[in-house]
Motif scaffolding. Structure first.
Motif, mmCIF file in Angstrom:
data_model
loop_
_atom_site.group_PDB
_atom_site.id
_atom_site.type_symbol
_atom_site.label_atom_id
_atom_site.label_comp_id
_atom_site.label_asym_id
_atom_site.label_seq_id
_atom_site.Cartn_x
_atom_site.Cartn_y
_atom_site.Cartn_z
ATOM 1 N N GLY A 1 0.839 -1.189 0.000
ATOM 2 C CA GLY A 1 0.000 0.000 0.000
ATOM 3 C C GLY A 1 0.869 1.232 0.000
ATOM 4 O O GLY A 1 1.705 1.427 -0.882
ATOM 5 N N GLY A 2 0.690 2.084 1.002
ATOM 6 C CA GLY A 2 1.507 3.286 1.126
ATOM 7 C C GLY A 2 2.632 3.159 2.124
ATOM 8 O O GLY A 2 3.259 4.154 2.501
ATOM 9 N N LEU A 3 2.907 1.933 2.579
ATOM 10 C CA LEU A 3 4.022 1.679 3.488
ATOM 11 C C LEU A 3 5.228 1.213 2.693
ATOM 12 O O LEU A 3 5.120 0.298 1.864
ATOM 13 N N TRP A 4 6.380 1.840 2.942
ATOM 14 C CA TRP A 4 7.634 1.363 2.370
ATOM 15 C C TRP A 4 8.536 0.952 3.517
ATOM 16 O O TRP A 4 8.814 1.745 4.407
ATOM 17 N N MET A 5 8.918 -0.311 3.507
ATOM 18 C CA MET A 5 9.736 -0.876 4.585
ATOM 19 C C MET A 5 9.101 -0.618 5.960
ATOM 20 O O MET A 5 9.789 -0.386 6.949
ATOM 21 N N GLY A 6 7.779 -0.650 5.987
ATOM 22 C CA GLY A 6 7.052 -0.483 7.236
ATOM 23 C C GLY A 6 6.774 0.955 7.627
ATOM 24 O O GLY A 6 6.058 1.186 8.611
ATOM 25 N N TYR A 7 7.304 1.922 6.889
ATOM 26 C CA TYR A 7 7.091 3.337 7.208
ATOM 27 C C TYR A 7 5.947 3.895 6.363
ATOM 28 O O TYR A 7 5.881 3.647 5.158
ATOM 29 N N ARG A 8 5.087 4.665 6.992
ATOM 30 C CA ARG A 8 3.997 5.313 6.275
ATOM 31 C C ARG A 8 4.566 6.508 5.508
ATOM 32 O O ARG A 8 4.896 7.536 6.077
ATOM 33 N N VAL A 9 4.687 6.365 4.181
ATOM 34 C CA VAL A 9 5.270 7.422 3.349
ATOM 35 C C VAL A 9 4.278 7.960 2.335
ATOM 36 O O VAL A 9 4.526 9.003 1.715
ATOM 37 N N ALA A 10 3.168 7.274 2.109
ATOM 38 C CA ALA A 10 2.156 7.697 1.147
ATOM 39 C C ALA A 10 0.838 7.036 1.513
ATOM 40 O O ALA A 10 0.767 6.184 2.405
#
Length: 502
Positions: free
Chosen positions: A425-434
């Motif tokens: 989804g909008g998580l990259w490597m577990g971080y909410r970035v989008a």
């Protein structure tokens, strides 16, 4: 004073280097934002080169290539965003996630505050509303993934995340699947290619069927290495030639600003890259700083391997339209082996050649062997990928195994990007970035949703980090940026730097 900037960090013997390829970089490194006035925005001795002339120079104006437009081909543009200027119809632009620091300012989100991305987009798929001149692949569709700000501040981890996203979402638009990735960018790092994280990211894109076109760099013929990831053997690296204002390759020369390696991978191809006329981004950083580069109300001159890369990305799109089943290895082989001999100076001495689309189409009847280079493990250090430039907040540089959003062990990331699970989804490597899907709104035909980042920087712990006083009051109004100068008190950068907006 609180604020973000990207600064060049001293190397051995006190030398400073630039980390990101903009339209051009200085032939001699410079130490800070004050260098802009000393070598940019001056009058150019080189005649402006329009895109119709470029199309003729690269063998795409007549013959089998003459009717190609790039229709049905998606091109990803990882850059500084794209502004809604009149020469870029919304139907031609898709906004992927905004991964730049400016994504946290709603009035700046997705938009090109610098002017660089708009210039690249115009070369590829624009149309000048005054002259009617079109980009080189006007039928292609651009997916813009913004990573750079008005002053170019960006970390290599944002670029890696953007490449990962492109691979994950390359087929989201079945009518225009992403087949080309333009990186008019390059870190100043010279990592071991067999462990470089940025190298693994672009190699993953290549193996997924995407031709990665990377600018060779603008630190000069004595640079000693290509910018990263142009230095990766798999991708298509591009240097810039000066065309002398003629429609023949016979008088073309390799530009003095193009990086040449001392060893290892050489430039794959050359393309026009001096005083290229493309779309102006009124009121953007470069438009404000370098008014002498304006051509009328709608066009702007730019020089560098950035422009040469954009020209080449458009050429690849034309080839993909004509040969949709071709692999990245085949497309690269046809372009490289059919390119036109440049009979002057360093290009002649090194055997460097200029792209020719018609010749590449003719070459496509010849079997192309697959590339067999070793692949990167991606487990090297991020600092080696970053090179000498660091994103800095309150004098604390982003270093070590950390992304903009938090800790990033490359050994963990390498496994997840290889298995296609770095994004969820909008998580990259577990971080909410989008946000999680195509539910955002903007001027473009389609937009990925935004998200609010954590309110503290992952390496300094300072609260309310994702904001900057220089953003206040900035907005796109009608056809230009409003509210004064982009030289905000908190931002400065040696990234996405230019040696010539002229």
């Amino acid at each position: 004073m609180t604020g973000w900037h990207t600064r060049a960090v001293a190397l051995a013997a006190g030398v400073l280097a630039l980390a990101v390829v903009g339209p051009s970089a200085p032939t001699a490194p410079s130490a800070g934002p004050g260098h802009w006035a000393s070598w940019l925005g001056s009058a150019s001795a080189d005649p402006a080169t329009g895109l119709a002339e470029v199309r003729a120079l690269i063998g795409a104006a007549t013959g089998a290539a003459g009717n190609l437009t790039g229709r049905g081909v998606g091109i990803a543009l990882i850059d500084t965003g794209v502004a809604p200027v009149a020469g870029l119809p919304p139907s031609r632009i898709v906004n992927g996630p905004d991964l730049s620091l400016e994504s946290q300012a709603p009035q700046l989100r997705y938009l090109d505050t610098f002017g660089h991305g708009t210039h690249m987009a115009g070369i590829i798929a624009g149309a000048d509303p005054v002259t009617g001149a079109t980009g080189l692949a006007p039928g292609a569709r651009l997916t813009s993934i913004k990573v750079g700000t008005a002053t170019g501040a960006v970390d290599v981890t944002q670029v890696i995340a953007a490449v990962d996203w492109v691979v994950k979402h390359r087929a989201d638009d079945p009518a225009y699947p992403i087949r080309v990735l333009n990186l008019s960018y390059g870190s100043g790092g010279t990592p071991a290619t067999w462990t470089d994280p940025l190298g693994l990211a672009v190699e993953r894109a290549w193996q997924a069927g995407i031709v990665v076109v990377a600018a060779a760099g603008n630190d000069g013929n004595a640079a000693g290495s290509l910018a990263n990831p142009a230095s990766d053997e798999w991708v298509l690296s591009v240097g810039a030639v000066a065309t002398k204002g003629t429609a023949t390759v016979a008088d073309d020369e390799l530009t003095a600003f193009t990086n040449l390696p001392g060893s290892g991978k050489q430039i794959n191809v050359l393309a026009p890259g001096v005083s290229i006329l493309s779309l102006r981004d009124p009121g953007s950083y470069i438009d404000t700083e370098f008014p002498s580069a304006r051509e009328g109300e709608t066009l702007f001159r730019g020089s560098g391997t950035s422009q040469a890369a954009a020209v080449t990305s458009a050429a690849v799109a034309l080839l993909v339209q004509a040969r949709p089943a071709a692999t990245p290895d085949q497309l690269k082989d046809w372009l490289v082996r059919s390119a036109t001999y440049v009979p002057n100076g360093a290009a002649a001495r090194l055997g460097l050649r200029e792209i020719n689309v018609n010749a590449a189409l003719a070459r496509s009847a010849v079997p192309a062997p697959p590339q067999t280079w070793n692949r990167s493990s991606g487990t090297g250090t991020l600092d080696n990928s970053r090179g000498p430039s660091r994103l800095v907040f309150d004098n604390a540089p982003l270093t070590g195994q950390r992304s903009v959003w938090g800790p990033l062990p490359t050994s963990t990331w390498a496994i997840r990007t290889t298995t296609g699970t770095s994004w969820s989804g909008g998580l990259w490597m577990g971080y909410r970035v989008a946000g999680d899907d195509w539910t955002g709104t903007s001027w473009a035909s389609r937009t990925w949703a935004p998200a609010t980042w954590s309110n503290s920087t992952p390496w300094s712990g300072t609260t309310a980090a994702w904001s900057d006083p220089s953003w206040s009051g900035r907005s796109w109004s009608g056809r230009s940026w409003s509210a004064g100068s982009w030289s905000g008190r908190s931002w400065s950068s040696d990234d996405w730097s230019t040696a010539s907006w002229r």
